[in-house]
Write a protein that holds these residues in place. Structure first.
Motif, mmCIF file in Angstrom:
data_model
loop_
_atom_site.group_PDB
_atom_site.id
_atom_site.type_symbol
_atom_site.label_atom_id
_atom_site.label_comp_id
_atom_site.label_asym_id
_atom_site.label_seq_id
_atom_site.Cartn_x
_atom_site.Cartn_y
_atom_site.Cartn_z
ATOM 1 N N GLY A 199 6.305 -2.391 -4.089
ATOM 2 C CA GLY A 199 6.808 -1.994 -5.391
ATOM 3 C C GLY A 199 8.020 -1.088 -5.340
ATOM 4 N N ASP A 200 8.381 -0.580 -6.498
ATOM 5 C CA ASP A 200 9.609 0.189 -6.664
ATOM 6 C C ASP A 200 9.338 1.689 -6.622
ATOM 7 O OD1 ASP A 200 10.993 -2.297 -7.316
ATOM 8 O OD2 ASP A 200 9.932 -2.191 -9.228
ATOM 9 N N GLY A 201 10.391 2.466 -6.462
ATOM 10 C CA GLY A 201 10.285 3.914 -6.580
ATOM 11 C C GLY A 201 9.285 4.515 -5.625
ATOM 12 N N VAL A 202 8.239 5.149 -6.175
ATOM 13 C CA VAL A 202 7.206 5.801 -5.368
ATOM 14 C C VAL A 202 6.161 4.815 -4.862
ATOM 15 C CG1 VAL A 202 7.498 8.042 -6.487
ATOM 16 C CG2 VAL A 202 5.877 6.370 -7.443
ATOM 17 N N GLY A 203 6.296 3.549 -5.212
ATOM 18 C CA GLY A 203 5.312 2.545 -4.819
ATOM 19 C C GLY A 203 5.024 2.483 -3.324
ATOM 20 N N PRO A 204 6.055 2.412 -2.466
ATOM 21 C CA PRO A 204 5.792 2.341 -1.024
ATOM 22 C C PRO A 204 5.020 3.536 -0.480
ATOM 23 C CG PRO A 204 8.028 1.623 -1.497
ATOM 24 C CD PRO A 204 7.485 2.173 -2.777
ATOM 25 N N GLU A 205 5.255 4.721 -1.026
ATOM 26 C CA GLU A 205 4.544 5.914 -0.556
ATOM 27 C C GLU A 205 3.057 5.837 -0.895
ATOM 28 O OE1 GLU A 205 7.026 9.558 -1.627
ATOM 29 O OE2 GLU A 205 8.227 7.908 -2.426
ATOM 30 N N MET A 206 2.757 5.410 -2.129
ATOM 31 C CA MET A 206 1.362 5.252 -2.531
ATOM 32 C C MET A 206 0.674 4.160 -1.724
ATOM 33 S SD MET A 206 1.316 5.582 -6.680
ATOM 34 C CE MET A 206 2.446 4.220 -6.966
ATOM 35 N N MET A 207 1.398 3.064 -1.541
ATOM 36 C CA MET A 207 0.816 1.907 -0.863
ATOM 37 C C MET A 207 0.479 2.211 0.590
ATOM 38 S SD MET A 207 -0.183 -1.216 -1.419
ATOM 39 C CE MET A 207 0.734 -1.871 -2.829
ATOM 40 N N GLU A 208 1.312 2.995 1.247
ATOM 41 C CA GLU A 208 1.061 3.339 2.648
ATOM 42 C C GLU A 208 -0.314 3.988 2.803
ATOM 43 O OE1 GLU A 208 2.958 6.018 6.313
ATOM 44 O OE2 GLU A 208 3.821 6.135 4.299
ATOM 45 N N SER A 209 -0.629 4.936 1.923
ATOM 46 C CA SER A 209 -1.935 5.608 1.999
ATOM 47 C C SER A 209 -3.069 4.638 1.700
ATOM 48 C CB SER A 209 -1.972 6.776 1.006
ATOM 49 O OG SER A 209 -1.083 7.795 1.393
ATOM 50 N N ALA A 210 -2.889 3.786 0.707
ATOM 51 C CA ALA A 210 -3.940 2.830 0.343
ATOM 52 C C ALA A 210 -4.223 1.852 1.477
ATOM 53 C CB ALA A 210 -3.530 2.073 -0.919
ATOM 54 N N LEU A 211 -3.183 1.400 2.147
ATOM 55 C CA LEU A 211 -3.373 0.431 3.235
ATOM 56 C C LEU A 211 -4.059 1.063 4.438
ATOM 57 C CD1 LEU A 211 -0.039 -1.632 3.133
ATOM 58 C CD2 LEU A 211 -2.241 -2.158 2.074
ATOM 59 N N GLU A 212 -3.739 2.322 4.727
ATOM 60 C CA GLU A 212 -4.400 2.986 5.846
ATOM 61 C C GLU A 212 -5.901 3.119 5.600
ATOM 62 O OE1 GLU A 212 -3.205 3.767 8.877
ATOM 63 O OE2 GLU A 212 -1.481 2.626 8.122
ATOM 64 N N ILE A 213 -6.270 3.449 4.379
ATOM 65 C CA ILE A 213 -7.691 3.566 4.045
ATOM 66 C C ILE A 213 -8.358 2.198 4.065
ATOM 67 C CG2 ILE A 213 -9.253 4.070 2.106
ATOM 68 C CD1 ILE A 213 -7.392 6.466 1.520
ATOM 69 N N LEU A 214 -7.666 1.195 3.580
ATOM 70 C CA LEU A 214 -8.211 -0.161 3.599
ATOM 71 C C LEU A 214 -8.451 -0.629 5.033
ATOM 72 C CD1 LEU A 214 -8.981 -2.414 1.618
ATOM 73 C CD2 LEU A 214 -6.622 -3.248 1.765
ATOM 74 N N LYS A 215 -7.505 -0.333 5.917
ATOM 75 C CA LYS A 215 -7.682 -0.695 7.322
ATOM 76 C C LYS A 215 -8.892 0.015 7.921
ATOM 77 C CE LYS A 215 -2.708 -1.395 8.072
ATOM 78 N NZ LYS A 215 -1.472 -0.802 8.678
ATOM 79 N N SER A 216 -9.045 1.278 7.574
ATOM 80 C CA SER A 216 -10.153 2.068 8.118
ATOM 81 C C SER A 216 -11.504 1.540 7.650
ATOM 82 C CB SER A 216 -9.987 3.537 7.711
ATOM 83 O OG SER A 216 -11.030 4.320 8.254
ATOM 84 N N VAL A 217 -11.623 1.248 6.378
ATOM 85 C CA VAL A 217 -12.907 0.773 5.861
ATOM 86 C C VAL A 217 -13.236 -0.607 6.407
ATOM 87 C CG1 VAL A 217 -12.227 -0.385 3.695
ATOM 88 C CG2 VAL A 217 -14.358 0.886 3.793
ATOM 89 N N CYS A 218 -12.222 -1.424 6.617
ATOM 90 C CA CYS A 218 -12.475 -2.754 7.189
ATOM 91 C C CYS A 218 -12.909 -2.656 8.656
ATOM 92 C CB CYS A 218 -11.233 -3.640 7.043
ATOM 93 S SG CYS A 218 -10.991 -4.260 5.363
ATOM 94 N N ARG A 219 -12.372 -1.687 9.377
ATOM 95 C CA ARG A 219 -12.839 -1.467 10.745
ATOM 96 C C ARG A 219 -14.296 -1.010 10.740
ATOM 97 N NH1 ARG A 219 -7.565 0.772 11.593
ATOM 98 N NH2 ARG A 219 -8.379 2.856 11.135
ATOM 99 N N GLN A 220 -14.623 -0.086 9.859
ATOM 100 C CA GLN A 220 -15.982 0.434 9.795
ATOM 101 C C GLN A 220 -17.008 -0.651 9.467
ATOM 102 O OE1 GLN A 220 -16.736 3.945 7.495
ATOM 103 N NE2 GLN A 220 -14.878 4.986 8.149
#
Length: 360
Positions: free
Chosen positions: A10-31
């Motif tokens: 996304g635009d503007g602050v989108g990449p910053e928000m998305m980075e955190s969301a993807l890291e958590i998604l990766k972590s929960v999928c590993r768990q």
């Protein structure tokens, strides 16, 4: 389970928000031992700048082949005067049409430790604020032909508030299903004392309700509901309404919390696919871009909603939501929810704190 997810930062602050969301998604999928496949998609402002099209065909193809789409912030002031089809928001409009999403789901609650941020009186907040807006996004004026002409009194413009039984049934059924997993209560909002479209809306919702005898169904006029949601929000749980009414009252419901950037939004189709975004999809403050001060929780919560609604992974979704709750209860804050003089975390740091609180 294999999770194939298209990602539009996304635009503007989108990449910053998305980075955190993807890291958590990766972590929960590993768990939980899921295979997570993330497919970056060029769309919105990035695609306009690169190829002049907010949703190129190749990007659309990736989204259509995925099981769900995560979308960050969309829209920037520099595109404000561009034609609709050349604005970042058109990417979302194209996705809605091609994915045949019918219903928007927006959960809202007030976290007790943040209650003082709400503009509501404390005695009202203490009664509890926890409801879900279920809004049609397939009918009404937003989806109508746009008519412009010259008339007796000059220029004219109008849309049609069109509804049929199928459109209404699709959204109503989702509302009743959600209510069955919550408090068995649905409140329908309309203007059936005036509008023919609202009369059809109410009678169709009533017919759908007959298939859910365990669910209590009540009706409220939209203008009355706009007052009641402020003076007595405890009366509401699952709220179902039409496109235009839902667009307005869902924003009201979010703003009474005083913490609008903590919530997520889902746009779902009958086949289970969906588009998942922060509740506040169009972040207004462009001075925050690149500063790592935007609150990522809305985007993180969107990832949880995606796991629940598109993949049926309730435990995984709950793990993320519980981690968010724990982070807030333990006093972790981003700038927008911090008291004056209180220490606050960067976007990335808040994401890391929530990730660290994930548990089975």
């Amino acid at each position: 389970m294999i999770l194939n997810i298209a990602v539009i930062k996304g635009d503007g602050v989108g990449p910053e928000m998305m980075e955190s969301a993807l890291e958590i998604l990766k972590s929960v999928c590993r768990q939980f031992e899921h295979q997570l496949n993330l497919y970056p998609v060029m769309a919105s402002g990035e695609a306009i700048d690169a190829v002049g099209n907010p949703m190129p065909e190749e990007s659309l193809k990736i989204c259509m082949e995925a099981s769900a789409v995560l979308l960050g912030n969309t829209g920037l002031s520099k595109y404000r005067n561009s034609p609709q089809e050349k604005r970042p928001e058109f990417a979302l409009m194209r996705l809605r049409k091609e994915m045949e999403t019918t219903t928007n789901i927006r959960p809202v609650c007030i976290y007790p430790v943040l209650s003082e941020l709400s503009p509501l009186k404390e005695r009202i907040v203490q009664q509890g604020v926890d409801f879900v807006f279920v809004r049609d996004i397939a009918g009404g004026v937003f989806c109508s032909d746009k008519v412009k002409s010259e008339g007796e009194f000059g220029k004219e413009a109008y849309e049609y508030e069109y509804y049929n039984e199928k459109i209404i049934t699709d959204t109503a059924a989702i509302a009743f299903e959600l209510a069955g997993r919550r408090k068995n209560k649905v409140t329908n909002l309309d203007k059936s004392n005036v509008l023919g479209s609202s009369k059809l809306w109410r009678t169709t919702v009533q017919e759908v309700g007959k298939h859910y005898p365990e669910i209590e169904l009540t009706h409220c006029y939209i203008d009355t509901a706009a007052m009641k949601i402020i003076e007595s929000p405890k009366e509401f749980d699952v709220i179902v309404t039409s496109n235009l009414f839902g667009d307005i009252i869902a924003d009201e419901g979010t703003q009474i919390t005083g913490t609008p950037y903590l919530y997520a939004s889902a746009e779902v189709a009958k086949n289970g696919k969906g588009i998942y975004t922060p509740n506040q999809l169009h972040h207004p403050d462009e001075t925050m871009i690149g500063q790592q001060i935007v609150n990522p929780i809305g985007m993180i919560a969107a990832a949880a909603m995606m796991l629940r609604h598109s993949f049926g992974l309730e435990k995984e979704a709950a793990a993320i939501e519980n981690a968010i709750r724990k982070a807030i209860e333990q006093g972790y804050r981003t700038k927008d929810i911090a008291k004056e003089g209180e220490q606050w975390l960067s976007t990335k740091q808040m994401g890391e704190k929530i990730t660290g609180l994930l548990a089975y």
